[in-house]
Structures are given as C-alpha cells and as structure tokens.
Design a protein around this motif. Structure first.
Motif, PDB file in Angstrom:
ATOM      1  N   PHE A  29      17.951   1.497  -1.385  1.00 61.88           N
ATOM      2  CA  PHE A  29      19.171   1.907  -2.068  1.00 61.88           C
ATOM      3  C   PHE A  29      20.424   1.479  -1.304  1.00 61.88           C
ATOM      4  O   PHE A  29      21.467   1.240  -1.889  1.00 61.88           O
ATOM      5  CB  PHE A  29      19.179   3.420  -2.256  1.00 61.88           C
ATOM      6  CG  PHE A  29      18.199   3.840  -3.303  1.00 61.88           C
ATOM      7  CD1 PHE A  29      18.375   3.440  -4.618  1.00 61.88           C
ATOM      8  CD2 PHE A  29      17.090   4.564  -2.972  1.00 61.88           C
ATOM      9  CE1 PHE A  29      17.476   3.802  -5.585  1.00 61.88           C
ATOM     10  CE2 PHE A  29      16.179   4.919  -3.940  1.00 61.88           C
ATOM     11  CZ  PHE A  29      16.366   4.535  -5.246  1.00 61.88           C
TER      12      PHE A  29
ATOM     13  N   LEU B 262      21.386  -1.742  -2.487  1.00 64.96           N
ATOM     14  CA  LEU B 262      21.951  -1.711  -3.831  1.00 64.96           C
ATOM     15  C   LEU B 262      23.347  -1.128  -3.851  1.00 64.96           C
ATOM     16  O   LEU B 262      24.093  -1.304  -4.801  1.00 64.96           O
ATOM     17  CB  LEU B 262      21.053  -0.881  -4.747  1.00 64.96           C
ATOM     18  CG  LEU B 262      19.796  -1.582  -5.196  1.00 64.96           C
ATOM     19  CD1 LEU B 262      18.857  -0.567  -5.785  1.00 64.96           C
ATOM     20  CD2 LEU B 262      20.147  -2.624  -6.238  1.00 64.96           C
TER      21      LEU B 262
ATOM     22  N   VAL C 293      17.779  -3.160 -11.887  1.00 65.49           N
ATOM     23  CA  VAL C 293      17.569  -2.704 -10.511  1.00 65.49           C
ATOM     24  C   VAL C 293      16.956  -3.832  -9.675  1.00 65.49           C
ATOM     25  O   VAL C 293      17.408  -4.133  -8.555  1.00 65.49           O
ATOM     26  CB  VAL C 293      16.646  -1.463 -10.498  1.00 65.49           C
ATOM     27  CG1 VAL C 293      16.305  -1.085  -9.075  1.00 65.49           C
ATOM     28  CG2 VAL C 293      17.321  -0.323 -11.193  1.00 65.49           C
ATOM     29  N   LEU C 294      15.935  -4.514 -10.232  1.00 61.11           N
ATOM     30  CA  LEU C 294      15.278  -5.583  -9.482  1.00 61.11           C
ATOM     31  C   LEU C 294      16.259  -6.697  -9.154  1.00 61.11           C
ATOM     32  O   LEU C 294      16.279  -7.227  -8.033  1.00 61.11           O
ATOM     33  CB  LEU C 294      14.115  -6.137 -10.306  1.00 61.11           C
ATOM     34  CG  LEU C 294      12.940  -5.177 -10.481  1.00 61.11           C
ATOM     35  CD1 LEU C 294      11.909  -5.787 -11.399  1.00 61.11           C
ATOM     36  CD2 LEU C 294      12.343  -4.884  -9.131  1.00 61.11           C
TER      37      LEU C 294
ATOM     38  N   ASP D 138      17.277  -8.086  -5.496  1.00 61.18           N
ATOM     39  CA  ASP D 138      17.072  -9.473  -5.099  1.00 61.18           C
ATOM     40  C   ASP D 138      18.371 -10.104  -4.621  1.00 61.18           C
ATOM     41  O   ASP D 138      18.429 -10.756  -3.568  1.00 61.18           O
ATOM     42  CB  ASP D 138      16.518 -10.227  -6.300  1.00 61.18           C
ATOM     43  CG  ASP D 138      16.179 -11.651  -5.942  1.00 61.18           C
ATOM     44  OD1 ASP D 138      15.485 -11.826  -4.932  1.00 61.18           O
ATOM     45  OD2 ASP D 138      16.633 -12.575  -6.648  1.00 61.18           O
TER      46      ASP D 138
ATOM     47  N   TRP E 267      12.002  -5.572   3.110  1.00 63.04           N
ATOM     48  CA  TRP E 267      10.805  -4.955   3.658  1.00 63.04           C
ATOM     49  C   TRP E 267      10.928  -3.447   3.541  1.00 63.04           C
ATOM     50  O   TRP E 267      11.963  -2.881   3.867  1.00 63.04           O
ATOM     51  CB  TRP E 267      10.681  -5.369   5.119  1.00 63.04           C
ATOM     52  CG  TRP E 267       9.521  -4.807   5.837  1.00 63.04           C
ATOM     53  CD1 TRP E 267       9.517  -3.719   6.633  1.00 63.04           C
ATOM     54  CD2 TRP E 267       8.203  -5.321   5.828  1.00 63.04           C
ATOM     55  NE1 TRP E 267       8.287  -3.501   7.136  1.00 63.04           N
ATOM     56  CE2 TRP E 267       7.443  -4.484   6.651  1.00 63.04           C
ATOM     57  CE3 TRP E 267       7.582  -6.398   5.199  1.00 63.04           C
ATOM     58  CZ2 TRP E 267       6.089  -4.692   6.866  1.00 63.04           C
ATOM     59  CZ3 TRP E 267       6.244  -6.600   5.429  1.00 63.04           C
ATOM     60  CH2 TRP E 267       5.505  -5.752   6.249  1.00 63.04           C
ATOM     61  N   LEU E 268       9.856  -2.811   3.039  1.00 59.81           N
ATOM     62  CA  LEU E 268       9.905  -1.354   2.949  1.00 59.81           C
ATOM     63  C   LEU E 268       9.069  -0.813   4.092  1.00 59.81           C
ATOM     64  O   LEU E 268       7.854  -0.716   3.973  1.00 59.81           O
ATOM     65  CB  LEU E 268       9.331  -0.872   1.621  1.00 59.81           C
ATOM     66  CG  LEU E 268       9.948  -1.481   0.376  1.00 59.81           C
ATOM     67  CD1 LEU E 268       9.167  -1.046  -0.835  1.00 59.81           C
ATOM     68  CD2 LEU E 268      11.391  -1.063   0.243  1.00 59.81           C
ATOM     69  N   PRO E 269       9.668  -0.489   5.201  1.00 63.15           N
ATOM     70  CA  PRO E 269       8.864  -0.056   6.329  1.00 63.15           C
ATOM     71  C   PRO E 269       8.245   1.301   6.060  1.00 63.15           C
ATOM     72  O   PRO E 269       8.891   2.182   5.496  1.00 63.15           O
ATOM     73  CB  PRO E 269       9.862   0.022   7.484  1.00 63.15           C
ATOM     74  CG  PRO E 269      11.171   0.231   6.826  1.00 63.15           C
ATOM     75  CD  PRO E 269      11.111  -0.390   5.477  1.00 63.15           C
ATOM     76  N   ALA E 270       6.980   1.441   6.443  1.00 64.31           N
ATOM     77  CA  ALA E 270       6.331   2.732   6.294  1.00 64.31           C
ATOM     78  C   ALA E 270       6.932   3.689   7.302  1.00 64.31           C
ATOM     79  O   ALA E 270       7.315   3.284   8.399  1.00 64.31           O
ATOM     80  CB  ALA E 270       4.834   2.583   6.544  1.00 64.31           C
TER      81      ALA E 270
ATOM     82  N   GLY F 234      -4.641  -1.789   7.316  1.00 64.67           N
ATOM     83  CA  GLY F 234      -3.592  -2.761   7.575  1.00 64.67           C
ATOM     84  C   GLY F 234      -2.896  -2.428   8.862  1.00 64.67           C
ATOM     85  O   GLY F 234      -3.241  -1.443   9.527  1.00 64.67           O
ATOM     86  N   PRO F 235      -1.920  -3.243   9.237  1.00 65.74           N
ATOM     87  CA  PRO F 235      -1.236  -2.987  10.502  1.00 65.74           C
ATOM     88  C   PRO F 235      -0.540  -1.629  10.466  1.00 65.74           C
ATOM     89  O   PRO F 235       0.073  -1.281   9.457  1.00 65.74           O
ATOM     90  CB  PRO F 235      -0.231  -4.126  10.612  1.00 65.74           C
ATOM     91  CG  PRO F 235      -0.186  -4.751   9.277  1.00 65.74           C
ATOM     92  CD  PRO F 235      -1.436  -4.435   8.569  1.00 65.74           C
TER      93      PRO F 235
ATOM     94  N   LEU G 268       4.603 -14.951   4.577  1.00 62.24           N
ATOM     95  CA  LEU G 268       4.116 -13.641   4.158  1.00 62.24           C
ATOM     96  C   LEU G 268       3.121 -13.131   5.192  1.00 62.24           C
ATOM     97  O   LEU G 268       2.526 -13.912   5.930  1.00 62.24           O
ATOM     98  CB  LEU G 268       3.413 -13.744   2.815  1.00 62.24           C
ATOM     99  CG  LEU G 268       4.297 -14.114   1.629  1.00 62.24           C
ATOM    100  CD1 LEU G 268       3.458 -14.221   0.363  1.00 62.24           C
ATOM    101  CD2 LEU G 268       5.377 -13.082   1.446  1.00 62.24           C
ATOM    102  N   PRO G 269       2.936 -11.802   5.278  1.00 62.64           N
ATOM    103  CA  PRO G 269       1.958 -11.280   6.220  1.00 62.64           C
ATOM    104  C   PRO G 269       0.577 -11.828   5.893  1.00 62.64           C
ATOM    105  O   PRO G 269       0.229 -12.015   4.728  1.00 62.64           O
ATOM    106  CB  PRO G 269       2.015  -9.776   6.009  1.00 62.64           C
ATOM    107  CG  PRO G 269       3.302  -9.522   5.348  1.00 62.64           C
ATOM    108  CD  PRO G 269       3.646 -10.731   4.569  1.00 62.64           C
TER     109      PRO G 269
END
Lengths: 676, 142, 356
Positions: C3, C6, C174-175, C179, C280-283, C294-295, C311-312
């Motif tokens: 957000f 955005l 939104v997308l 972007d 990137w949406l970090p956990a 996953g990592p 890409l990962p």
C-alpha cells in the motif's frame, strides 16, 4: 464497648434484614407471625443503639474526642474523579456516631419497637399484615440510615427512603380512594421540598470544596469564614434550599398541607412516621447543619419565622377540628414549628452559648415530643380501635369509664403536650421559649422580630393547652356516647350496651403504658437535671457552651400560667358549660369557618397552583399527543413506507442476492481503492 | 532475459475470476453456475501459483492443493444437492426455487416468449430400390 | 509496503483509459453473447470480444519481448479467457462443461509456466478427469428431456455484466498502480545508483562532495537514499550509518578518497539489494513455517538464490518438495482435508440416496 464501629452498621442493617425477610416470606410462610422479624430487629437495633449511646457518652465523659465522635465508612458507594483534590465525588456508606445521631437512633429504635408491638394488636387480622411489618422495617432502616449518615448523599438516600415508606404506609389501605389520594399528596408535596434539598446539597458540593460529608463541608465553610472569603449570598441560598427540604419533610408552612391528610394511614403509622420520627428529620437536618446556619442570620430568621407561623397557624386550625387524629396532626405541625423556632433563634450574635442552647432546646423538644405524641396517637388509635374506626369526636364521649387504661395514658400525653408543669412538654417548651426570648433580648439585626416570635410562641402554648384538652374532654368526659359501629366491630359476642369489653387488648395497652411512663418521666428527669443538654451539647460542630444557663423562671412561670389557663378554659367550656362553644361559634361565625376550613390554604393552592398547572399540563399533553407523537409516528411511517418500497427486493432468487453481494463488495472495494 | 512480470499472471487470474462471477450471476442452469464457481477457483489458483513462483517458496502451491481438495468435496456435495433438486422439480433451472421470497410478493416469471424451436431437419427418404417380387398364387396348403 | 507503493498521488485520467477501453469492449461482448430469447448475432459479440482481448494484451501488459515463455503465456492465457467466455455464454450445458475443461487445461499450462508441474497433473486429473466427468453424468441424467428453456435465458444480463466488470476494473486498477509504482521506483533507484557510480569514479574528495550535494539538502544523495528506504528498516539503518561515516571522513586524511569510495560502494550495494526487494512481499519474521516450505523469512530477498531471469530458484523436484512442505508445515491441514473428503463422500451419498 468503647469502640462502636465494628457493630454500628447493625442498627440500619437489622431492620433491613427484617424487611427483606418479611417481604419475601411474610405473605406465604410467616403470615400472622410476620411481626416477629420486625420486633426482633427493632429490639436488636435498640440494644446496639444503647451500646453506641453509652460508648459515646463514655467518650464525652472522658473527653476523648476520638470516642465521642466515631465515624466508619463501611462500604465505598460512589467514587468519581479525584475527590481528594476537590474534583469528583466520593460517597461511602459511612455511619457517624456522635451525641446527636446516637440520641436520634436511640429514640427512633425505641419508639419504633414499641409501636411495632402495639401494631400487633392494632393490625391484627388485616389482609396486609405481613406487608405492613415489611414496610415498617424498611422505614426503620431508612430512618436510622438518615440519622446515622455521615454525609449528605447517604442522608439523602435515607431522606427519600423514608419518603417512599411514608407514601407506602399512608396508602396502606390503597383500595380506599382517600388513602391513595393522601399518599399521593404527601409524596408530591414532600417532593417539592426534596427538590430544593437536592439542589442545596449540589450547591454545597459544587461551591464549598467538592465535599459531601458533613465534617469536610463544615470545616471548609468555617475556614472560608475565618479567612473572610465566604460568599454570604451563596451560603444563604444553600441554607434556604436545605431548609426547603426540611420544611417539606417536617410539614412546615407552606408545605404543611400533606400531614393532616396523611392520617388516612393506619394509626401506628401516624404515630411512628408522622409524629415521632420522619417528620422530625427536617429538624434533625437543620440541627445537623447548625454550623452553616449560624453564619447566615437571614436564613436563621427565616427558619424561626416559618416555625412560628406554622406553630400559630396550625394551633388555630386545631381549635375547631372534630377529627381526633387531625387535631393531633395539627398539633404535631405546631410542635415542629416550635422546634424550628428554637433552631432559628440560636443567633450567634447573642453569644455562642445560645447557638448550642437553641439546638439543645430543639432536639430536647424533639425527643420529648416523640414520646408524648406517639403516646397520644397510639391512644387515639386505641379509641378508634374500640369505636369501630370512628374518629369523629362528636360521635362519642364520656369514654373514661369505658376505656380506663386508654383514658389514663391519653391524659398523660395530653398533659405533657399541654406543658403541664414539671412534665416533659413543660421543660422542653420552656427551653424553646427561653431561646426566643434570649434572642429577642440580645443585640442582633432582627431583635424586635424575635420578640414578636416569642409572643407568638406564648400564644401558641396557650392554644396548645386549650385544643389538647378540648379533644381530651370531648372524648373522655361528658355523657357516655358510643357509636353503634363499636359493637359491630367486636363480633357482637356480648350484648349491645355491654361496654366493659371495648378496651383494647394488653398487647396494645402495655406499649401505651410504657410510652406514658416515658412521656411523663423523660422530661421530668432530663429537664431539670440538664443530663440531656450536657450530652447533646458535645455534638461536633456546635460551639461549646460558655456558661451554665440558669433556669429562666420568668418564662417558666409565664408559660405554666398560660398552659394552666388553657386547660382550665377547656374544662370550663367543654365540661362545665357545654353550651358555650356553640354560642361562641355563633358569635364569631367567620373566624370559626376560617379555622374549620384550615384557612382555606388547600383551596388557595387548588386555585392558584393546581388549576394553572393542570391547564399547562393539558397543553403539554395535547402538544405531546399531536405534535411530538406525530413526529415520532412520522419517523416510523417513513421507514414503513420505505420498507414497503423495498419489499420486492426480497424476491427469493438466489442470483439476485448474490448480485447484491457483489455490488456491495464492489462499492466497498472502490471506496478502499479511492482512498489509496 | 527478463521474466514476465508478476502482474501479467495476476491479470489473467482476475479476468477468469470476473468471468466466472458473471456466469454465476447470469446463467440459470445449476450446473453451469457451478462450473462458473469452479472457474473462479481456477482464477484464484493462478494467482497463488504466481505468487509462489515469484516468492520462491512452495506455500502458494500447497494452498492450491487445498483448493483442489475443497473443490472436490464441494463438487460431490453440490452434485448430490443438484440431483435432489432435480428430482423435486424435474428441471435444473435455479429460478424454480424462489419460495423464500417476501410473503405476498408475486413470483418472478419469464415473460419474454422463446423463439420457436428450430425445425428438426427432416429424416432422409430412401427411394425403394429393386422390384417387388411377384406373389405366386397359393394353391395348396400341403 | 504494497500500500505504501500505491499511496503516491493518483495520476489523472490519462492512466485510466488503458484499463477502461478493453473492459468496455469485453463487457459489451459478454453482454451481447449472454443467452437470451432473442439473441444478438454471435459474430458481433465474438468480434468485440477479440477486440477486447487484443486491446488488453497491448494496453494492459505492454510487453514487447518475444521468447518461448512469453508466447506460451500469451497462448495459454488467451485460450483460458476465450474458453471462460465460452463457458459463460454457451447455451448447451454439455458444451459449457467442455469449455470448462479447456479452461482447466490452459490453466494447467500456466501452472507449468509457473514451475508447478505437480499441480498441473493434479488439476488435470481431479478437474478434467473426475469433476467434469461427474458433471457430465449429472447433465446426461438430468437433461434427457432435451434442452431446458432456462438455458436460453439469463438473469439480468446487463446488471451482472456491469457488476462483474466493475469488480474486474477495480482489481486491474490496483494491479496497474502497483506495477507502475514498482517501475517508477526502479527508475528512481537506477538514477540514484548511476549518480553514486559517477561520484565514486571521481578522484578528489571535493568533487565527490559537489556531485553528492550539500549535507542537509533534500537533493543530497544520502538523503535521497534514506527517503527511498523508509519502508525497509534494515536498509534505512545502514544507509544512515553510511551517511554518518561519509561526513566523518577527514578532508586532510591522505586516504580520504579511498575511504569515500568505500562508503559509496556500500551505498551502491544497498541500492542493488533494494532493487531486488521491489514488488517483494516479505514474510513477517514470525511466520511459523520451516525451511521445508522454502527459504525462511529471515533470509533477505537479495540473498535468495536466483535463476537467470532474476526470479528465485525453484526446486526442480517439485513433487518431492511439495510433499515435504505438506507433511511438515501443513500436516494438520492435510489431515483435516482428508477428513473433509471423507465427510463429503458420506454426505454426498446420504443426500443423493433415493429414498423410497
């Protein structure tokens, strides 16, 4: 023994327990044993009160301040804000044992217990037997809370509580329209006073340090006075507002109209609430607030004037009433007027000792009056019981042979009330007049006015003696007349005309005798010996007595002569020359009518207050009915109409509902995104 | 070489989701409605797979497996229900079920008439081939 | 962070029409194609739909790279969307079911592109193999009396189309914004990085300071980096440290230039890692997943192994790794899913059982 705090709470709580028990289990389980909780609780409370009294007395004798004035907060009731620094309210269920409150508690518990015992006989067989004792117990709870409270909020709780019980008990026979109307009248009229009282409490709270307990308020006012920062006008307003409550509760002019009507209740109720205890709450309040009143001479003179006016006015009304209980009711107002007269006359400008002396006179009169007036009422109740609920004095006469015990007890009470030398009334009334006389003699702004009030007091003393003995002679002397209802009431076991069985049962006459002993004895013992005065004078807040005041023989002799004159006049008019009253009536028809119709005060209120008020309420009712209600209806109708418009939306089609959900979700999403 | 951006996949997922939604809202055959719901699930699955790829872990893929599980359960139950409904009304039309509307409201009926069904093509006529054999008069029953 | 990106000011209507135009065409196409008693010619709808697809392809994605991957993506997604439209607009339920099978198949193609071969297989088996066949059975069972006339009607075609495309438009908006912001941020980082590179190439401390800007000024390089990093706490902290060590360097130090270069090199490294983090949406650090899925979230995005596309890197042995993830981190959900299947089976039998 010396510390009463651990068990002081029992005084109010025991009657409360009795009230709850009787209220819950009385009608079903206890039935005709319903009086036992009430009487046992009364005896228990009385014992605790005696212990408290002795402890305080000991403290005074040993001059230990801590013991003479014991305060304990048992339970925190309300706590708002920060009361410590003057921003907020703190009210605890705090009880206060000092000389004045223990004396009152002693009187209340004793009289109520005796009257409860008397009621066992009087109320025997009544349908609401359990209800009666539950309400009486509740009343005792409220009254003891009132007198023991250590703050105005708790006092107010008791104040409204006794008002409620009074309402319930006046309307005890609520199926009678007269009783219901009297109950309503009593409640409404006292409410007027209570409103002022509440305002007074709030004014004291908001302007005098944000406290509600007596100690802090009195200290605050005292300090402000010494520092010269006291707002005199504000304090006078507060005192007059408090007085407003006292006037309503103690049935003083101009709010006295409810008390005579309150005689519709059972006679023990009249004796307990409307003679001995509740109506003296106003006197107690003013006495309690003496430290405030002595700072405003104007409020004091208002107190004295209202008292004197009430005393004279109701004594004049009592002269011509034919209803025995009403005569006693008017005499109650008159005697309460005396007490107010005494309280109002305690002007500090005539020496600090006079203040204390005034409070002593008022409370002493309160004390003795409680006994002899309760006695008179109970005796009248006994007469009424015997006469088949007839109370009109013209219907019976010459009962002294028929009801010998009642006759003797009534005579004791009447002598005490009339101020017969050396009996209770004599001593206390004498002190009251003495106070007024002293206030009139000493320099103060209202000096001559106090002398007028003193003269009014003297006249009233004579009138009191006269009307009391008029009632006595009309009831117990003259030729023997017994109304036929008397025999109906007594199951007609005995033949008509047989009069020996009419006397009340021992459960009624024994309390009468107890009270008679006290009525005669209390004043005779306490009056000349100053025991009472020495005790009550140590109430915290009262200035210490400077010197031992001597008996004022001038007033004493004057009032004795007047009282004896009144008695003699009554004897002459109603026993010797029974045709004199009729001739007098003819001679002064106008005055007679004025007195008989209670100076038309009820009619005046009706014309100038009730009728305009009724008109106004009619207007309000119409406004409410047609304007406000229409608006409310309009709101409802609007949504009803909208609901009808939207009914087709509920068409039962699943997809339509899903569409609505999606549209709603979209609107929500758009709102969310547009915020980004 | 530059990879496709994440949001390409997300756009495809969103379009599938929206198409499924429209189908669910507009079509009246219970089975088609159901297929549309499944398509919405496919759109969501694409999103999850794309996120898993671009974040480099397998959590999104695990979610898709759960979606498949739940979709299978849903299909089983829903088909059983559809069968029940069909037995009651002998139609798959969802609009037959509108008894829960506000009492007193008229049922929503279709007013527009359907066009006449297209005429079935006539069955082919085969011209008889060959010659009818001659019938010999029968003389004897022996 | 999503957000935050955005939250920049919404640009004027010029940015809207790439979304609105294909959506309008698509909505019109679907509206025309939805079944109704007096149908519009199919050709119009089909043409409009194709126009919408083209517009969407050109305007929404603006992709000009042609590689096997992109071509596959385009074909699978077009196929999926066309089949989806067919499913929605088909009169005949059996054909609709087949269109759905096509949707599933093209989705599976996309799964392959997204490195999920196991899912592809599962989806084909479960959906195309089991579910659609069951649907067809029910259809055959139900529709033996021929086409129902309900299939020729739609409920509120206009409203539903509008609702669906409004929702789609919101999602796309939104997308798009997301972007766009990523692209803008990337450009911003690239600009700053080139400035840093240029500064590092200079040979005197004074020139470097001139290039970087006056301290305290908004235009100063360190301040710009600080502002850019305000959503990443660790990077922000490190860039502030760099700023301090920059100002601590003594002018008279003979090694001032080397020290300054070192600081600038650190800054460039920070910027590079920030580029990886964009989009990137970090956990969150407290997500209770083990390394089996996953990592772990403690690994910074710039430290993740990457393939040649940036890409990962995904494990080649997809099924095995998915299994490890499912049976370690998702063990309880898997059990619950099994239970759910059992309950659904029992329920379906109980419901569908013909009572006598």
């Amino acid at each position: 023994m010396s510390d009463v705090r651990p068990y002081l709470w029992l005084i109010p709580v025991l009657p409360l327990t009795a009230a709850v028990i009787t209220g819950l289990f009385g009608p079903r389980l206890l039935r005709r044993y319903s009086h036992w909780p009430c009487i046992l609780a009364g005896v228990g409370a009385f014992i605790v009160a005696v212990m408290a009294f002795l402890a305080v007395h000991q403290g005074i004798a040993a001059s230990e301040e801590d013991q003479a004035h014991q305060i304990q907060v048992y339970y925190e009731w309300i706590k708002v804000g920060e009361p410590g620094i003057g921003r907020g309210i703190e009210v605890g269920f705090g009880l206060n044992a000092d000389a004045l409150s223990t004396m009152m508690a002693l009187m209340v518990t004793f009289v109520s217990t005796v009257i409860a015992i008397y009621s066992v006989g009087y109320m025997h067989g009544d349908e609401g037997y359990a209800r009666f004792f539950a309400e009486v117990s509740l009343f005792v709870f409220m009254m003891t809370t009132l007198v023991l409270a250590d703050n105005f909020a708790l006092l107010y709780l008791g104040w409204e509580g006794v008002g409620l019980c009074s309402y319930l008990l006046i309307g005890f026979w609520f199926t009678r329209p007269a009783a219901a109307a009297a109950a309503r009248k009593a409640f409404l009229v006292t409410r007027i006073g209570d409103m002022g009282f509440l305002l007074g409490i709030l004014l004291l709270w908001s302007r005098f340090g944000h406290y509600l307990d007596y100690q802090h308020i009195f200290d605050h006012v005292q300090k402000a006075n010494e520092a010269g920062t006291l707002d005199q006008g504000l304090l006078t307003t507060a005192c007059l507002l408090l007085l407003c409550g006292a006037v309503g509760k103690s049935a003083q002019f101009p709010l006295h109209v409810w008390l005579p009507d309150a005689m519709e209740g059972p006679t023990p109720v009249s004796a307990l609430i409307h003679a001995a205890t509740m109506v003296t709450a106003g006197v107690y309040l003013v006495a309690r607030c003496t430290p405030l009143f002595i700072l405003t001479p104007f409020a004091q003179v208002v107190v004295a004037t209202l008292g004197a006016i009430s005393a004279l006015l109701t004594a004049l009304i009592a002269l011509t009433q034919n209803d025995l209980k009403r005569v006693l009711a008017y005499s109650t107002i008159s005697q309460l007027g005396y007490m107010f007269l005494a309280l109002g006359s305690g002007v500090p400008s005539a020496g600090e000792g006079l203040v204390t002396f005034a409070v002593l006179a008022a409370t002493f009169h309160l004390f003795t009056h409680a006994f002899f007036k309760a006695l008179l009422f109970l005796s009248a109740g006994s007469v009424m019981h015997a006469m088949g609920n007839i109370i009109d004095m013209r219907r019976f006469g010459g009962l002294r042979k028929v009801l010998p015990q009642t006759h003797w007890t009534f005579l004791c009470g009447a002598l005490a009330l009339a101020g017969f030398p050396l009996l209770s009334g004599f001593w206390s009334k004498d002190e009251v007049l003495d106070v007024a006389w002293t206030a009139g003699l000493h320099a103060n702004p209202y000096r001559s006015w106090y002398l007028i009030l003193w003269i009014i007091g003297l006249i009233t003393a004579g009138l009191t003696a006269f009307y009391t003995f008029r009632a006595y002679f009309m009831t117990f002397w003259g030729e023997e007349r017994i109304p036929p209802e008397a025999f109906e009431h007594h199951h007609s076991q005995a033949a008509h005309g047989e009069t020996s069985h009419l006397e009340s049962p021992p459960v009624m006459t024994i309390p009468l005798m107890i009270l008679a002993v006290f009525a005669v004895g209390v004043g005779a013992v306490l009056g000349p010996s100053h025991l009472f005065g020495d005790f009550v004078a140590h109430t915290p807040g009262l200035p210490s007595r400077s010197a031992e005041e001597s008996l004022n023989f001038f007033t004493m002799i004057l009032s004795s002569v007047i009282a004896l004159g009144g008695i003699g006049m009554a004897y002459w008019m109603y026993v010797r020359q029974p045709d004199v009253p009729a001739r007098l009536v003819k001679a002064a028809q106008g005055l007679y009518q004025l007195s008989l119709n209670k100076f038309y005060i009820d009619e005046l209120y009706e014309a100038f207050i009730l009728t305009p008020l009724a008109g106004f309420t009619t207007f309000i009712r119409i406004f409410d009915l047609y304007v406000l209600d229409s608006l409310v209806d309009l709101t409802g109708q609007l949504f009803r109409w909208l609901g009808f418009r939207f009914r087709p939306v509920q068409n039962g089609l699943v997809q339509f509902y899903a569409l609505a959900m999606v549209l709603g979700l979209t609107v929500f999403l758009i709102a969310l995104v547009s915020k980004l | 070489m530059v990879a496709l951006p994440l949001h390409h996949y997300l756009i495809v997922g969103a379009i599938l989701f929206a198409l499924g939604l429209i189908g669910f809202l507009a079509r009246r055959n219970l089975i088609i409605m159901f297929l549309c719901v499944e398509m919405m699930l496919q759109g969501v699955s694409i999103n999850l797979a794309a996120f898993a790829r671009y974040r480099g872990n397998l959590q999104g893929q695990a979610f898709i497996l759960f979606i498949v599980t739940v979709a299978a359960c849903e299909a089983a139950i829903a088909l059983a229900l559809i069968l029940m409904l069909y037995r009651r009304q002998h139609s798959l039309d969802v609009s037959k079920w509108q008894e829960l509307r506000e009492p007193g409201e008229e049922a929503t009926e279709d007013t527009e008439p359907l066009p006449p069904a297209p005429r079935e093509p006539p069955l082919p006529h085969l011209t008889p081939a060959g010659v009818e054999p001659e019938h010999q008069p029968e003389e004897s029953h022996v | 962070m999503f957000f935050c990106l955005l939250s920049a000011e919404i640009s004027p209507a010029a940015q809207w029409w790439p979304i609105v135009l294909p959506l309008l065409a698509g909505a019109a196409a679907i509206y025309l194609l939805l079944p109704r008693p007096r149908a519009y010619p199919v050709l119009w709808g089909a043409a409009l739909g194709l126009v919408a697809l083209m517009l969407a392809g050109v305007l929404l994605t603006r992709s000009s790279v042609f590689s096997p991957e992109t071509i596959l993506f385009w074909s699978f997604s077009f196929l999926a969307i066309i089949a989806g439209a067919l499913l929605v607009t088909q009169h005949n339920p059996a054909r609709a079911a087949l269109a759905f099978a096509l949707v599933v198949l093209s989705t599976c193609g996309l799964f392959l592109l997204l490195a999920a071969p196991f899912l592809m297989a599962t989806t084909i088996i479960v959906y195309a193999g089991a579910i659609i066949v069951t649907f067809l059975f029910v259809l055959m069972l139900a529709a033996h009396s021929g086409l129902s006339d309900a299939d020729d009607r739609s409920r509120e075609p206009l409203l539903t189309t509008l609702a669906g495309f409004l929702l789609l438009g919101t999602l796309l908006f939104v997308l798009q914004r997301y972007d766009q912001r990523i692209q803008e941020s990337t450009q911003e980082i690239d600009r700053l990085l080139s400035r840093a590179h240029e500064a590092a190439a200079l040979n005197s401390r004074a020139d470097m300071e001139e290039k970087i800007g006056k301290p305290g000024d908004d235009e100063e390089l360190f301040n710009q980096f600080n502002k850019l990093f305000h959503t990443w706490k660790d990077l922000h902290q490190r860039s502030e440290q760099a700023s301090i060590s920059w100002s601590n360097i003594d002018h008279n130090d003979p090694r001032a230039v080397e020290k300054s270069r070192e600081v600038l090199r650190d800054l460039v490294a920070l910027g590079e890692s920030a580029r990886y983090r964009l989009g990137w949406l970090p956990a969150a650090a407290d997500v209770p997943f083990s390394h089996m899925s996953g990592p772990p979230p403690t690994v910074a995005s710039e430290n993740i192994r990457r393939d040649e596309q940036g890409l990962p890197r995904m494990p080649a042995d997809n099924a095995a790794y998915l299994g490890r993830s499912l049976f370690s981190d998702f063990l309880l959900p898997v059990e619950l899913g099994g239970l759910l299947l059992l309950v659904a089976t029992v329920g379906a039998i109980a419901i569908a059982l013909r009572r006598s």
